[in-house]
Design an enzyme around this catalytic site. Structure first.
Site, PDB file in Angstrom:
ATOM      1  N   ARG B 239       0.838  -1.212   0.000  1.00 16.07           N
ATOM      2  CA  ARG B 239       0.000   0.000   0.000  1.00 16.07           C
ATOM      3  C   ARG B 239       0.870   1.259   0.000  1.00 16.07           C
ATOM      4  NH1 ARG B 239      -4.350   2.045  -1.987  1.00 16.07           N
ATOM      5  NH2 ARG B 239      -2.653   3.319  -2.728  1.00 16.07           N
ATOM      6  N   CYS B 243       0.937   4.165  -2.803  1.00 18.26           N
ATOM      7  CA  CYS B 243       0.717   5.579  -2.485  1.00 18.26           C
ATOM      8  C   CYS B 243       1.861   6.436  -3.007  1.00 18.26           C
ATOM      9  CB  CYS B 243       0.589   5.772  -0.971  1.00 18.26           C
ATOM     10  SG  CYS B 243      -1.103   5.658  -0.367  1.00 18.26           S
TER      11      CYS B 243
END
Lengths: 109, 282
Positions: B239, B243
């Protein structure tokens, strides 16, 4: 050959006669559509569950034909009216000929 | 013209209702595990946030509901897969996880809530994933899992399930302080061509839209996360990488010292929230 296939079923343990119950089923399966290619450009062969059948005391409740567009780990939830105590029998048919089964007993008072 | 201006004004007024801020629902899993999904912010967030909120609150009712029942939470399929791995003997030492740790229910309770944490022997901050791989390479003589691989995510989920409902309680003082400070600095550093810091989205704009989706506070208490978009468990560092990539920057590698530091800091921002993993998000 499909690996990591595991059927899961949730049926209430008891119900009153004529009651409509909710049954939830899920089978872990990669459901490879046969439309994808690997990094070398070769088609990844189709490998899906193509049929799902539910019987109650030998009487058919649900019979589903499944197609490649169905997502991984197919989940089915449906309602059934139970007239008497008995067994729900669940069967999944794999493209590779494997058959996965589960049976759940319900007590009707 | 006047009518258009009026319509625009109404649209603006209506916007907050659509903006998808945290709702007021409560999360109870299987009718028994009551989750703390909103908590007073830990002291170190003074001036930044008053309240820490689980990402669960920013999702639609339909997605939220999937997490309330282990049968419908498809993340649990991967926990089952990890149970098999837990009992599988691998490596030159002919050991499985179970050889040392018996059943995860007994040995792993509370573990997820305090990671990442200081490892005295190694003299470093370790994430849960690093600890799993240390066990595999040092004790089992087995190949390490890929840091963000499915096997790793599954094992993290199995360990996390044993701590569900317990409050995140990551230590930020003592030997971890330096790493924590590094993570904090990263959190507020703008990266990439878009010049976005973690804080730009997850501190200043949570509850607002980012394209068609709602920004959460970016809490890690639900990781590994089952995402509907890819139908598998997703790890914290995957993740992070996504990002940073979205800021159009060259990303750090999963498992790198930078991401370990960031994970420690971000985890500490969620202290007080219940461990939810495996959570369900879109």
């Amino acid at each position: 050959m499909a690996s990591g296939v595991r059927p899961r079923v949730k049926v209430p343990r008891s119900a009153s006669a004529g009651e409509t119950i909710t049954i939830k089923t899920l089978i872990s399966h990669q459901m490879e559509s046969g439309q994808r290619k690997d990094s070398d450009g070769n088609t990844i062969p189709r490998s899906i569950i193509n049929r799902f059948v539910v019987d109650f005391n030998g009487e058919n409740v649900l019979d589903v034909k499944m197609e490649p567009a169905i997502s991984t780990n197919p989940y089915f939830e449906f309602e059934a009216k139970v007239p008497e105590s008995g067994d729900f029998h669940f069967t999944w048919y794999d493209d590779d000929g494997s058959v996965y089964e589960d049976t759940q007993t319900i007590e009707v008072s | 013209m006047k009518r258009m201006a009026l319509t625009a004004a109404i649209a603006l007024l209506a916007a907050p209702a659509l903006a998808g801020g945290a709702d007021d629902d409560t999360l109870v899993v299987n009718g028994e595990i009551e989750m703390t999904t909103k908590a007073d912010a830990p002291d170190h967030l003074e001036g930044a946030l008053d309240q820490v909120i689980s990402g669960w609150h920013f999702r639609s009712d339909e997605t939220q509901q999937l997490q309330t029942d282990d049968f419908e939470n498809q993340g649990m399929i991967f926990v089952d897969a990890a149970y098999d791995a837990w009992n599988t003997v691998e490596g030159t030492e002919e050991k499985s996880c179970a050889s040392c740790h018996d059943s995860p229910e007994d040995s792993m309770e509370g573990v997820r809530a305090v990671y990442p944490k200081w490892n005295e022997e190694a003299g470093e901050v370790r994430t849960l994933a690093q600890q799993i791989n240390a066990c595999r390479t040092e004790r089992m003589g087995a190949e390490p899992y890929g840091y963000t691989s499915g096997e790793m995510a599954n094992m993290e989920a199995l360990i996390s399930v044993q701590s569900r409902g317990m409050p995140m309680n990551v230590a930020i003082d003592g030997p971890v302080r330096e790493t924590w400070e590094q993570g904090k600095e990263m959190y507020y550093t703008r990266y990439g061509q878009l010049e976005l810091a973690c804080a730009s989205c997850h501190e200043q704009n949570y509850g607002n839209y980012i394209r068609a989706d709602h920004l959460s506070q970016g809490q890690t208490n639900g990781f590994p996360v089952y995402r509907l978009k890819n139908a598998k468990l997703n790890t914290t560092h995957a993740r992070f990488k996504g990002c940073v990539r979205d800021t159009r920057a060259e990303t750090f590698q999963p498992g790198s010292p930078e991401f370990v530091a960031l994970e420690l800091y971000v985890a500490s921002r969620g202290n007080g929230l219940s461990v939810e993993a495996p959570s369900v998000r879109n």
